[in-house]
Design a protein around this motif. Structure first.
Motif, short mmCIF file in Angstrom:
data_model
loop_
_atom_site.label_atom_id
_atom_site.label_comp_id
_atom_site.label_asym_id
_atom_site.label_seq_id
_atom_site.Cartn_x
_atom_site.Cartn_y
_atom_site.Cartn_z
N GLN A 274 0.80 -1.22 0.00
CA GLN A 274 0.00 0.00 0.00
C GLN A 274 0.83 1.27 0.00
O GLN A 274 0.33 2.34 -0.32
CB GLN A 274 -0.93 0.02 1.23
CG GLN A 274 -1.95 -1.10 1.23
CD GLN A 274 -2.93 -0.97 2.38
OE1 GLN A 274 -3.19 0.13 2.89
NE2 GLN A 274 -3.49 -2.08 2.80
N LYS B 85 -1.81 3.04 -1.80
CA LYS B 85 -2.50 4.18 -1.19
C LYS B 85 -1.56 5.38 -1.04
O LYS B 85 -2.02 6.53 -1.03
CB LYS B 85 -3.03 3.78 0.19
CG LYS B 85 -4.07 2.66 0.16
CD LYS B 85 -5.32 3.07 -0.58
CE LYS B 85 -6.42 2.01 -0.44
NZ LYS B 85 -6.09 0.75 -1.13
N ASN C 18 -5.91 4.60 -7.06
CA ASN C 18 -6.50 4.59 -5.71
C ASN C 18 -5.64 5.30 -4.67
O ASN C 18 -5.83 5.12 -3.47
CB ASN C 18 -6.75 3.15 -5.28
CG ASN C 18 -7.77 2.46 -6.16
OD1 ASN C 18 -8.86 2.98 -6.39
ND2 ASN C 18 -7.42 1.28 -6.67
N LYS D 43 -4.14 7.83 -2.03
CA LYS D 43 -4.64 8.84 -1.10
C LYS D 43 -3.58 9.87 -0.77
O LYS D 43 -3.91 11.03 -0.47
CB LYS D 43 -5.11 8.16 0.20
CG LYS D 43 -6.37 7.33 0.03
CD LYS D 43 -6.86 6.81 1.38
CE LYS D 43 -8.17 6.04 1.23
NZ LYS D 43 -8.68 5.56 2.53
N CYS E 150 -7.00 10.50 -10.01
CA CYS E 150 -6.87 9.91 -8.66
C CYS E 150 -7.94 10.51 -7.76
O CYS E 150 -7.69 11.44 -6.99
CB CYS E 150 -5.48 10.17 -8.11
SG CYS E 150 -4.14 9.51 -9.14
N GLN E 151 -9.15 9.98 -7.86
CA GLN E 151 -10.30 10.57 -7.20
C GLN E 151 -10.35 10.32 -5.69
O GLN E 151 -11.21 10.86 -5.00
CB GLN E 151 -11.58 10.06 -7.86
CG GLN E 151 -11.86 10.69 -9.22
CD GLN E 151 -12.09 12.19 -9.12
OE1 GLN E 151 -12.99 12.66 -8.42
NE2 GLN E 151 -11.25 12.97 -9.80
N TYR E 152 -9.44 9.50 -5.19
CA TYR E 152 -9.39 9.26 -3.74
C TYR E 152 -8.29 10.07 -3.06
O TYR E 152 -8.07 9.93 -1.86
CB TYR E 152 -9.17 7.77 -3.46
CG TYR E 152 -10.27 6.89 -4.01
CD1 TYR E 152 -11.48 6.74 -3.34
CD2 TYR E 152 -10.10 6.22 -5.21
CE1 TYR E 152 -12.49 5.94 -3.85
CE2 TYR E 152 -11.11 5.41 -5.73
CZ TYR E 152 -12.29 5.28 -5.04
OH TYR E 152 -13.29 4.49 -5.56
N LEU E 153 -7.61 10.90 -3.82
CA LEU E 153 -6.47 11.65 -3.30
C LEU E 153 -6.89 12.61 -2.19
O LEU E 153 -7.83 13.38 -2.35
CB LEU E 153 -5.79 12.42 -4.43
CG LEU E 153 -4.34 12.86 -4.18
CD1 LEU E 153 -3.44 11.64 -4.03
CD2 LEU E 153 -3.84 13.74 -5.33
N GLU E 154 -6.17 12.53 -1.06
CA GLU E 154 -6.45 13.39 0.09
C GLU E 154 -5.30 14.34 0.40
O GLU E 154 -5.51 15.39 1.01
CB GLU E 154 -6.72 12.53 1.33
CG GLU E 154 -7.94 11.61 1.19
CD GLU E 154 -8.09 10.67 2.36
OE1 GLU E 154 -7.22 10.70 3.27
OE2 GLU E 154 -9.08 9.91 2.39
N PRO F 25 -10.07 16.40 -5.99
CA PRO F 25 -11.27 15.61 -5.66
C PRO F 25 -11.88 16.03 -4.33
O PRO F 25 -11.27 16.76 -3.55
CB PRO F 25 -10.73 14.17 -5.60
CG PRO F 25 -9.26 14.31 -5.40
CD PRO F 25 -8.85 15.59 -6.04
N LYS F 26 -13.09 15.56 -4.06
CA LYS F 26 -13.89 16.08 -2.95
C LYS F 26 -13.27 15.83 -1.58
O LYS F 26 -13.50 16.61 -0.65
CB LYS F 26 -15.29 15.49 -3.01
CG LYS F 26 -15.35 13.98 -2.85
CD LYS F 26 -16.79 13.49 -2.90
CE LYS F 26 -16.86 11.97 -2.72
NZ LYS F 26 -18.27 11.49 -2.75
N ASN F 27 -12.49 14.75 -1.42
CA ASN F 27 -11.91 14.44 -0.11
C ASN F 27 -10.52 15.04 0.09
O ASN F 27 -9.90 14.83 1.13
CB ASN F 27 -11.83 12.92 0.10
CG ASN F 27 -13.19 12.29 0.26
OD1 ASN F 27 -14.09 12.90 0.85
ND2 ASN F 27 -13.37 11.09 -0.27
#
Length: 491
Positions: free
Chosen positions: A310, A336, A357, A359, A380-384, A409-411
């Motif tokens: 990960q 991740k 995926n 983050k 990368c829509q899960y990127l934080e 992205p939203k997060n």
């Protein structure tokens, strides 16, 4: 009628207090609450030196030393007195608590630095300083019931430390879970540990200056039942090849592997393929090797699949970029976190293609490749969180903020900037960004800078904007820190 929470309840509450100031204030409540706070504060006293300014550093380490001296058994105090060593204690009365028994971490290096720093203005010989060090170590070893972490990795004082204390340290070391050491320590040290410590979860080994690796250390490694984290650092021509056979027992238990090399471009890393359950891999090398590829047999790893991986952190000069891209093709889908410190447009696009995926991402993008950042955010829509180099030949801070506003992205909620030149951000740039962020998750901004560069906090108006949006809850955290090129944190 007063009501007192049970000790286990208070202890559980205090465990979640990640704030030393709050714990310090609890010392004044009553003896019951004080003891619970003291247990937590003294669990690891070795990082206290870095929480204060240089102005107060001497006072802090002197207080720690005087407290430790007050807790010494009478025979140790008498030994110091007979050798003309007089160190004042906070009070002539016995200490309120036996503080060393609360410790779960013992760092020989930090103890050495504290004692030498506190006694610097006293005209003791070095031998007398080492006498103090040995008596304090003996106290820790004989009084700590269950040590969790032992750090002994600097060879400048190793020949002055007595290892006979460790022979009777069964109670202290039986539950040891983390060991930091250097391979050049005397074999007696590793022999004593190998008789007691068979359940290490984390092992960090520093190999420096000469290629000495005692058989007792290899034996200690082979005796571990459930080793999960292994960190190897080899510099000045040292080699970790000799310990690879000793690791075979832990081929299924190891989940984190960190490798660092400096001044050596022949070290093998293909043995990583033995550890199929790895979740985290760091492969780092020193950049002073002038473009040489550090780990030539990475070619053998490019086709290996790690189904649980990960987190990948790799230096761009470790191997050929084509091998890294092939590795990402085989392992990128479940990643991740991915960190790389080199710039290559094709490699950056392969991250977009093979790592959907993610983050957390640390990446280098050239000044004329802003589209790459947009593509990363779109793919990368899960990127934080993202860390980006800014300045000189890289993206500007303002355009990074604008791109985050439009495409993240939203997060997404954390930006780490590594300044490669003086900051050019203006107050109106920050104001515009945080106004646009008011309906998004609270934002974290962390600035990493080299000491000779000026970051945005130097502008007082910038800091007014930062404080304004912290008060409004739009900024969750703001931090600036000097960038340090370290392989391991907390060395």
């Amino acid at each position: 009628m007063s009501c007192q929470l049970p000790a286990d309840c208070l202890n559980e509450i205090f465990e979640y207090l990640d704030d030393r100031k709050t714990l310090y204030s609890c010392l004044l409540v009553n003896r019951f609450v004080c003891k619970i706070s003291i247990r937590i504060l003294w669990r690891n006293i070795w990082n206290i030196r870095y929480t204060v300014t240089n102005k107060h550093r001497l006072r802090v380490i002197s207080t720690i030393l005087s407290t430790l001296i007050a807790c010494l058994p009478n025979e140790s105090k008498e030994l110091l007195f007979k050798n003309g060593i007089f160190i004042s204690t906070p009070t002539s009365k016995p200490p309120l608590f036996n503080y060393p028994t609360f410790c779960k971490v013992l760092s020989i290096k930090e103890l050495y630095l504290i004692i030498n720093g506190a006694l610097e203005k006293i005209t003791y010989t070095k031998d007398k300083n080492y006498l103090v060090i040995n008596e304090v170590i003996k106290m820790f070893i004989t009084q700590i019931f269950s040590l969790k972490k032992l750090s002994f990795h600097d060879g400048i004082y190793q020949n002055k430390i007595s290892f006979t204390y460790f022979s009777g340290a069964i109670d202290c070391l039986k539950d040891l879970s983390e060991l930091h050491c250097c391979s050049s320590l005397p074999s007696e040290f590793f022999y004593q540990l190998s008789k007691i410590c068979h359940n290490l979860h984390s092992l960090t080994i520093f190999m420096e200056y000469y290629n000495y690796f005692p058989n007792e250390l290899k034996e200690l490694i082979s005796l571990q039942n459930n080793l999960k984290i292994l960190k190897l650092s080899a510099i000045h021509g040292c080699d970790w090849t000799v310990i690879i056979p000793a690791l075979s027992k832990n081929s299924n238990t190891l989940t984190k592997l960190h490798l660092y090399s400096a001044y050596n471009d022949t070290l093998p890393i293909s043995f990583i393929a033995l550890f199929s359950n790895l979740q985290e891999i760091k492969i780092l090398s020193d950049s002073t090797t002038f473009g040489k590829i550090q780990f030539k047999d990475f070619e053998k790893l490019q086709h290996v699949t790690f189904p649980k991986l990960q987190y990948l952190n790799i230096s761009h000069n470790c191997t050929k970029l084509e091998y890294i891209m092939k590795f990402l093709e085989n392992n990128g889908k479940q990643l991740k976190k991915f960190y790389i410190n080199g710039n290559d447009h094709v490699l950056n696009l392969s991250i977009v293609k093979f790592c959907p995926n993610l983050k957390n991402l640390s990446i280098v993008i050239k000044y004329d490749e802003l589209d790459t950042l947009r593509t990363i955010f779109n793919s990368c829509q899960y990127l934080e969180s993202i860390k980006i180099w800014c300045g000189e030949r890289f993206l500007g801070e303002k355009e990074v903020l604008e791109t985050i506003t439009k495409y993240s992205p939203k997060n997404f909620g954390e930006l780490k900037i590594y300044n490669r030149s003086d900051s050019e951000l203006l107050p109106e740039d920050l104001e515009s960004f945080f106004i646009s962020w008011k309906n998004r998750p609270s934002f974290t901004l962390i600035i990493n800078k080299k000491y000779n560069y000026i970051s945005l906090e130097a502008n007082k108006e910038n800091m007014k904007i930062i404080k304004k949006y912290i008060n409004l809850g739009i900024i969750k955290k703001f931090e600036t820190k000097d960038y340090k090129n370290k392989f391991f944190k907390n060395i």
